[in-house]
Scaffold this active site. Structure first.
Site, PDB file in Angstrom:
ATOM      1  CB  SER A 233      29.916  27.812 -67.543  1.00 59.15           C
ATOM      2  OG  SER A 233      31.158  27.703 -66.865  1.00 59.15           O
TER       3      SER A 233
ATOM      4  NE  ARG B 272      33.419  35.561 -59.963  1.00 59.74           N
ATOM      5  CZ  ARG B 272      32.775  35.100 -58.893  1.00 59.74           C
ATOM      6  NH1 ARG B 272      32.110  35.950 -58.111  1.00 59.74           N
ATOM      7  NH2 ARG B 272      32.785  33.817 -58.581  1.00 59.74           N
TER       8      ARG B 272
ATOM      9  CE  LYS C  50      32.488  36.594 -70.046  1.00 59.99           C
ATOM     10  NZ  LYS C  50      33.338  36.812 -68.877  1.00 59.99           N
TER      11      LYS C  50
ATOM     12  CB  ALA D 132      31.301  28.142 -62.839  1.00 57.95           C
TER      13      ALA D 132
ATOM     14  N   GLY E 262      25.202  38.354 -66.095  1.00 59.85           N
ATOM     15  CA  GLY E 262      25.712  37.304 -65.238  1.00 59.85           C
ATOM     16  C   GLY E 262      24.969  37.157 -63.930  1.00 59.85           C
ATOM     17  NE  ARG E 263      28.993  39.062 -58.972  1.00 61.01           N
ATOM     18  CZ  ARG E 263      30.082  39.597 -59.529  1.00 61.01           C
ATOM     19  NH1 ARG E 263      29.937  40.442 -60.556  1.00 61.01           N
ATOM     20  NH2 ARG E 263      31.281  39.305 -59.085  1.00 61.01           N
TER      21      ARG E 263
ATOM     22  CB  SER F 220      32.115  43.650 -65.741  1.00 61.61           C
ATOM     23  OG  SER F 220      32.877  42.544 -66.208  1.00 61.61           O
TER      24      SER F 220
ATOM     25  CD  GLN G 289      33.610  30.059 -69.842  1.00 55.09           C
ATOM     26  OE1 GLN G 289      33.051  29.125 -69.283  1.00 55.09           O
ATOM     27  NE2 GLN G 289      34.332  30.950 -69.182  1.00 55.09           N
TER      28      GLN G 289
ATOM     29  CG  HIS H  23      36.337  36.798 -64.888  1.00 56.16           C
ATOM     30  ND1 HIS H  23      36.826  36.028 -65.907  1.00 56.16           N
ATOM     31  CD2 HIS H  23      35.663  35.938 -64.085  1.00 56.16           C
ATOM     32  CE1 HIS H  23      36.490  34.768 -65.728  1.00 56.16           C
ATOM     33  NE2 HIS H  23      35.764  34.683 -64.624  1.00 56.16           N
TER      34      HIS H  23
END
Length: 376
Positions: free
Chosen positions: A118, A268, A241, A91, A319-320, A297, A138, A265
């Site tokens: 996202s 999270r 997901k 996001a 992701g990150r 993850s 998504q 997630h």
């Protein structure tokens, strides 16, 4: 202030691993935005468990395989990818760089990996489709079903190749770092797919504007019947997901989805949920080859990708680390991170005696107690 707006450009050539990018990005990102990115829910037990599980897993290499060349190409869902990686839905990417999602979409297109747009993107999907790469879109389940249909039609018209339905957020996890800071989106960052529907930025002390927004828009009553309704209203393949339970994986397969993503997630949501890696082998065993199994993850390196595939996954969502690259240098920073991941995976495959992603799934894995890991 956006990362990079008041600091000199980083020398990307000095960053030689995906993991190194995290430390470099931390110093270029406002503290509240950094906490939003790296934090988890509750006491962050599951956040830590994702890395602990990956670090504890060993992969047994094969030797004398006679391989001199490797190919990382594979199929993810219904499309081709240059490595078994897709960019996860993230996001509000303009939090990390003014170019936000456009920078990531362009880098993903060059790298030849799918980019999952996202629902909470700060750039419209149509602009991202113009970048020319493989796009998936998504969805969270919204209270307004007409808006859901509108978004589905927009995704189809924009050329998105799959719908990724996140099913693990009946409510947002209590992300204490955000709550302590009263994290609020800056005025120039918003979820553009919601039009003017935005949560108020004026929140009480101890609140979070993102938590307020999701509580207003998302429908916690989402059920398997709703998933069936969605399948009947789109021609796109569905990716579910947020699966951790084997019975949920079987039910998703019965619903006809193309793929599932084993995911907590990124630590999270439910704090105390298992790591994705720990449940992956059982989920893989429960499904036949008609459903691909992806995982996210905690993925931080090419070796992590190798481990995930050795446990039976067909690919990973990253992701990150993508946001680390974005904070480091926009499109160039993301491209550098994806290039490093490619090189790390290629090297890991060479050392493990694997010529392609399918052969990685034949490797044996070991837990710390030297018990056979996964399905072996």
């Amino acid at each position: 202030m956006h990362p990079g707006s008041a600091v000199p450009p980083v020398d990307l050539s000095s960053i030689v691993s995906v993991a190194q990018a995290e430390g470099e990005a931390a110093g270029r990102t406002p503290a509240d935005v950094w906490d939003y990115l790296v934090g988890g829910s509750g006491q962050e037990v599951t956040l830590g468990a994702n890395r602990t599980a990956l670090d504890a897993l060993a992969v047994v290499p094969r030797v004398l395989t006679g391989l001199s060349e490797r190919s990382l190409h594979c199929r993810l869902v219904d499309g081709e990818a240059r490595m078994p990686v897709a960019v996860a839905p993230i996001a509000y990417q303009k939090l990390f760089h003014p170019h936000g999602e456009l920078a990531v979409a362009r880098a993903a297109a060059v790298a030849g990996v799918p980019y999952v747009v996202s629902l909470l993107s700060s750039t419209p999907m149509e602009e991202l489709a113009a970048c020319g790469g493989s796009l998936w879109f998504q969805l969270y389940w919204l209270k307004d079903r007409s808006r859901m249909l509108d978004l589905i039609r927009r995704a189809e018209a924009a050329g998105c190749e799959a719908l990724v339905v996140s099913v693990d957020m009946p409510a947002m996890g209590r992300r204490l770092r955000d709550l302590r800071r009263g994290f609020t989106l800056p005025a120039d960052v918003r979820a553009v797919h919601f039009g003017e529907q935005q949560a108020s930025r004026d929140i009480a002390a101890g609140g979070s504007s993102i938590a307020s927004h999701t509580a207003m828009a998302f429908d916690p009553s989402f059920s398997w019947a709703d998933l069936a309704w969605l399948a009947a209203h789109t021609r796109l393949p569905l990716v579910v997901k947020g699966i951790l339970d084997v019975d949920d994986a079987r039910q998703a397969a019965h619903a006809g989805v193309a793929a599932i993503v084993v995911s907590n997630h990124g630590g999270r949501q439910l704090d105390g949920a298992p790591s994705s890696v720990d449940v992956l082998p059982a989920v893989v065993d429960a499904l036949d080859d008609s459903v691909q199994v992806l995982i996210d993850s905690g993925i931080r390196s090419g070796s992590d990708v190798l481990k995930a595939l050795a446990l039976g996954a067909h690919g990973v969502l990253l992701g990150r680390p993508v946001c680390w690259g974005l904070a480091l240098g926009g499109e160039s920073g993301v491209a550098h991170v994806l290039s490093l991941l490619h090189d790390e995976l290629d090297n890991a495959m060479a050392l493990a005696g694997c010529g392609d992603p399918s052969s990685i799934r034949q490797l044996r894995t070991l837990t710390p107690a030297a018990r056979p890991g996964g399905r072996r």
